[in-house]
Design a protein around this motif. Structure first.
Motif, PDB file in Angstrom:
ATOM      1  N   PHE A  73       0.804  -1.270  -0.029  1.00 33.71           N
ATOM      2  CA  PHE A  73       0.116  -0.044  -0.068  1.00 33.71           C
ATOM      3  C   PHE A  73       0.952   1.167  -0.092  1.00 33.71           C
ATOM      4  CE2 PHE A  73      -2.204   3.078   2.694  1.00 33.71           C
ATOM      5  CZ  PHE A  73      -2.950   3.621   1.862  1.00 33.71           C
ATOM      6  N   PHE A  74       1.885   1.303   1.042  1.00 29.92           N
ATOM      7  CA  PHE A  74       2.750   2.359   0.939  1.00 29.92           C
ATOM      8  C   PHE A  74       3.423   2.847  -0.276  1.00 29.92           C
ATOM      9  CE2 PHE A  74       6.859   4.456   1.663  1.00 29.92           C
ATOM     10  CZ  PHE A  74       6.772   5.514   2.520  1.00 29.92           C
ATOM     11  N   ARG A  75       3.790   1.575  -0.988  1.00 25.38           N
ATOM     12  CA  ARG A  75       4.722   1.792  -2.014  1.00 25.38           C
ATOM     13  C   ARG A  75       3.740   2.268  -3.381  1.00 25.38           C
ATOM     14  NH1 ARG A  75       6.898  -2.715  -1.610  1.00 25.38           N
ATOM     15  NH2 ARG A  75       5.741  -3.803  -2.831  1.00 25.38           N
ATOM     16  N   SER A 118       3.690   9.999   1.041  1.00 26.66           N
ATOM     17  CA  SER A 118       3.188   8.820   1.646  1.00 26.66           C
ATOM     18  C   SER A 118       1.587   8.956   2.099  1.00 26.66           C
ATOM     19  CB  SER A 118       4.018   8.520   2.838  1.00 26.66           C
ATOM     20  OG  SER A 118       3.926   9.553   4.000  1.00 26.66           O
ATOM     21  N   PRO A 119       1.190   7.655   2.510  1.00 25.10           N
ATOM     22  CA  PRO A 119      -0.080   8.044   3.040  1.00 25.10           C
ATOM     23  C   PRO A 119      -0.189   8.878   4.342  1.00 25.10           C
ATOM     24  CG  PRO A 119       0.343   5.759   2.414  1.00 25.10           C
ATOM     25  CD  PRO A 119       1.398   6.444   2.394  1.00 25.10           C
ATOM     26  N   LYS A 120       0.601   8.669   5.298  1.00 27.78           N
ATOM     27  CA  LYS A 120       0.743   9.479   6.546  1.00 27.78           C
ATOM     28  C   LYS A 120       1.159  11.075   6.337  1.00 27.78           C
ATOM     29  CE  LYS A 120       2.350   5.649   9.676  1.00 27.78           C
ATOM     30  NZ  LYS A 120       3.219   5.410  10.483  1.00 27.78           N
ATOM     31  N   GLN A 121       1.681  11.150   5.223  1.00 28.72           N
ATOM     32  CA  GLN A 121       2.033  12.526   4.600  1.00 28.72           C
ATOM     33  C   GLN A 121       0.735  13.305   4.231  1.00 28.72           C
ATOM     34  OE1 GLN A 121       5.393  12.026   2.147  1.00 28.72           O
ATOM     35  NE2 GLN A 121       6.673  12.971   3.492  1.00 28.72           N
ATOM     36  N   PHE A 122      -0.011  12.550   3.407  1.00 27.24           N
ATOM     37  CA  PHE A 122      -1.322  12.966   2.771  1.00 27.24           C
ATOM     38  C   PHE A 122      -2.316  13.039   4.093  1.00 27.24           C
ATOM     39  CE2 PHE A 122      -5.721  11.857   1.340  1.00 27.24           C
ATOM     40  CZ  PHE A 122      -5.813  12.809   0.362  1.00 27.24           C
ATOM     41  N   TYR A 123      -2.199  12.385   4.936  1.00 30.03           N
ATOM     42  CA  TYR A 123      -3.234  12.449   6.357  1.00 30.03           C
ATOM     43  C   TYR A 123      -2.928  13.671   7.017  1.00 30.03           C
ATOM     44  CZ  TYR A 123      -5.997  11.179  10.350  1.00 30.03           C
ATOM     45  OH  TYR A 123      -6.709  11.103  11.422  1.00 30.03           O
TER      46      TYR A 123
END
Length: 291
Positions: free
Chosen positions: A265-267, A276-281
């Motif tokens: 998912f991360f890649r 990254s997903p966390k950066q988007f969040y």
């Protein structure tokens, strides 16, 4: 006053929290990849030789055509020829902003979200002119120095989107919109959308539709311009972003969007969106704090 033409760009995210509008005119433009947005997209086609690809269907556009695309629909413009300048007006509308303009009696998002809605509308000349007038008002606000700009854009957008919804409600006939589509591809797209939170493989799709993997892959690429695997990954990422926008924890998001593990998912997320997903969040949370 001479109309302003905006420089074309490939940015796929909004800088404004409410809306953005652009008038593009290109005589040379690079290849556009299949993509989606986190906002609603309205598109008035003015001129060119363009086919618009949306969710496996290809639309041959005519001047005055209106395109409506929601956040889950993968799409791209196919430039057949640049002999005629490619001109269009593009309006981006933030989802939550449009929800905020709606009332219990009038859901303005229906022209983008209703299951019966159409991606391409071909209205009569008078309606086309009315739509063009509303868009011109929004474009003119870019240089507006008078009183009430913060109210005018909401008034113009309200009138425009109400008109779009009324066009859909009153549309009783199919005008001569040339659509290249396949019932097989429609079925595959529906299957993917209905199983997006599961692991989906080409083998499973092949068995579901009683066709060879080679034939499926060839037909899917023909109608969508991408591979089945790539399409599935993009659809799963769209689902993941929708969940993040609803403030689901990241460790729940990747499971509910059908990724086998977090590393995959991360890649995939980083490759598609550059963060990254966390950066988007985090960006989402910071945006919410500014409202």
């Amino acid at each position: 006053m001479k109309k302003k033409i905006h420089d074309f760009f490939t940015r796929k995210h909004m800088l404004s929290s409410d809306y953005e509008i652009f008038h593009f005119l290109n005589t040379d433009i690079s290849f556009q990849y299949l993509h989606n947005h986190d906002f609603y997209e309205f598109y008035l086609y003015i001129s060119g030789d363009v086919t618009y690809l949306i969710e496996g269907k290809s639309y041959n556009l005519k001047s005055g055509d209106i395109i409506l695309i929601n956040t889950k629909e993968l799409h791209r413009a196919i430039i057949n020829s640049m002999k005629v300048p490619y001109e269009r007006i593009v309006l981006w509308i933030n989802k939550s902003f449009l929800h905020g303009l709606s009332t219990p009696e009038t859901d303005l998002t229906q022209c983008f979200e209703n299951v019966e809605k159409k991606n391409v509308l071909r209205a009569d000349f008078q309606i086309q002119q009315n739509i063009r007038t509303q868009l011109s008002k929004l474009l003119d606000l870019e240089n507006y120095k008078g009183l009430g700009k913060n109210l005018l854009y909401k008034a113009y957008l309200l009138e425009l989107v109400i008109q779009l919804n009324n066009i859909l409600i009153n549309d009783k006939s199919d005008l001569d919109i040339e659509i290249m589509k396949s019932s097989l591809i429609d079925g595959i797209v529906e299957y993917i959308n209905n199983h997006i939170n599961e692991e989906i493989t080409l083998n499973e799709i092949s068995k579901e539709f009683y066709l060879s993997k080679f034939h499926l892959a060839r037909e899917f690429k023909k109608y969508t311009g991408t591979t089945i695997h790539r399409y599935i990954v993009q659809k799963k990422l769209i689902e993941a972003k929708e969940l993040i926008l609803k403030h689901y924890p990241i460790n729940i998001v990747y499971k509910q969007s059908g990724f086998g593990d977090y590393s995959n998912f991360f890649r995939a997320f980083k490759n598609e969106y550059g963060i990254s997903p966390k950066q988007f969040y985090k960006l989402l949370s910071e945006s919410d704090l500014k409202k």
